[in-house]
Scaffold this motif. Structure first.
Motif, short mmCIF file in Angstrom:
data_model
loop_
_atom_site.label_atom_id
_atom_site.label_comp_id
_atom_site.label_asym_id
_atom_site.label_seq_id
_atom_site.Cartn_x
_atom_site.Cartn_y
_atom_site.Cartn_z
N HIS A 212 40.25 37.72 43.45
CA HIS A 212 39.96 36.89 42.15
C HIS A 212 40.74 35.38 41.99
O HIS A 212 40.66 34.99 40.93
CB HIS A 212 40.63 37.76 41.02
CG HIS A 212 39.66 39.10 40.89
ND1 HIS A 212 38.68 39.23 40.28
CD2 HIS A 212 40.05 40.25 41.27
CE1 HIS A 212 38.25 40.50 40.19
NE2 HIS A 212 38.95 41.25 41.02
N LYS A 214 40.53 31.81 42.45
CA LYS A 214 39.38 30.85 42.40
C LYS A 214 39.81 29.40 43.08
O LYS A 214 38.99 28.99 43.76
CB LYS A 214 39.06 30.42 41.04
CG LYS A 214 38.19 29.52 40.83
CD LYS A 214 37.41 29.41 39.17
CE LYS A 214 38.51 28.85 38.31
NZ LYS A 214 38.16 28.48 36.88
N ASP A 215 41.23 29.06 42.78
CA ASP A 215 41.53 27.78 43.60
C ASP A 215 43.06 27.88 43.52
O ASP A 215 43.84 28.87 42.90
CB ASP A 215 41.33 27.07 42.54
CG ASP A 215 41.31 25.45 43.28
OD1 ASP A 215 41.44 25.46 44.43
OD2 ASP A 215 41.39 24.32 42.71
N ASN A 229 39.94 33.72 38.39
CA ASN A 229 38.44 33.56 37.94
C ASN A 229 38.36 33.40 36.47
O ASN A 229 37.85 32.85 35.57
CB ASN A 229 37.72 34.55 38.25
CG ASN A 229 37.25 34.53 39.83
OD1 ASN A 229 37.20 33.54 40.30
ND2 ASN A 229 37.11 35.62 40.62
#
Length: 251
Positions: A212, A214-215, A229
């Motif tokens: 999960h 995202k970055d 996320n």
């Protein structure tokens, strides 16, 4: 009482030394590698207490004990989880998960001071230890969690969990649906229940699920910031002491 630190990350070693000084414990020596430690132990009187990181820059710190017989008491400073540490048949007083909390450190020192501190022979099965660290024990991890919602119990699958976090003395999980649930447990208890390939403790407050993320971006003081996320309630910062292990975990 003579005390030394064996830790390859010098900022972490200096921070631990400062915390110990606040507890009126002076660190006489700081060592940063297996090779340096072996040479030091061969030439110096062994200390009463060792604060020992498991993974050093040139190998596992257990290699020190293969080369030199040491009867000092040990407090681990480590990123490894509790279930693996229970398998280490060492003269270990306690273990401290990085980043080290000052209150937990004080409790570990108090535990050491209250024990029988007469020298004892270390009992080590190095092959078992190495196998545990390279290939953690095959075991069943929790695949689902339950949270109370009013008079009902909500079942949440582990793969739906973006993160676990602590807040106001409570432990919560955040789901991919953007919901947060209070759990009847602690992050410490979750340590041995979470699949280490999926979950990583980035700080004292957060476990994150790799599926999960995202970055990941650079943050101040050589730290990293993780963006998930859905979860956005608090910033998730990888503590400086855990950045290296976090990067290894990602791979």
């Amino acid at each position: 009482m003579t005390t030394i630190i064996i830790e390859d990350e010098k900022p972490a070693a200096r921070r631990l030394s400062r915390l110990l000084k606040d507890l009126e414990i002076e660190v006489s020596t700081m060592l940063h590698s297996v090779e340096e430690a072996i040479v030091w132990f061969e030439k110096n009187k062994h200390p009463d207490l060792i604060f020992l990181d498991i993974q050093l820059s040139d190998g596992l710190s257990f290699e020190i004990f293969e080369a030199v017989e040491i009867n000092s008491a040990i407090i681990f400073t480590t990123a490894y989880d509790e279930y693996a540490l229970k398998a280490f048949k060492l003269n270990s007083i306690d273990y401290l998960l990085k980043p080290i909390d000052d209150e937990e450190l004080a409790m570990a020192v108090k535990k050491y001071l209250s024990t029988d501190r007469r020298p004892k022979k270390l009992a080590l099965d190095f092959e078992d230890i190495k196998r545990l660290l390279v290939n953690p024990l095959e075991r069943e991890y929790k695949k689902r969690f339950t949270a109370r919602v009013g008079q009902h119990l909500k079942i949440i699958n582990a793969d739906e969990v973006e993160c676990f976090y602590s807040e106001n003395k409570g432990t919560y999980l955040a789901t991919s649906e953007g919901r947060n649930y209070l759990l009847d447990t602690t992050l410490e208890n979750l340590e041995s229940e979470l699949e280490p390939k999926s979950f990583f403790r980035v700080s004292r407050k957060f476990y994150v699920n790799i599926d999960h993320i995202k970055d990941i971006v650079s943050y101040t003081n050589s730290r990293l910031k993780v963006k998930l996320n859905r979860y956005q309630d608090q910033e998730i910062i990888v503590s400086r002491e855990r950045v290296r292990d976090f990067k290894l975990w990602l791979e």
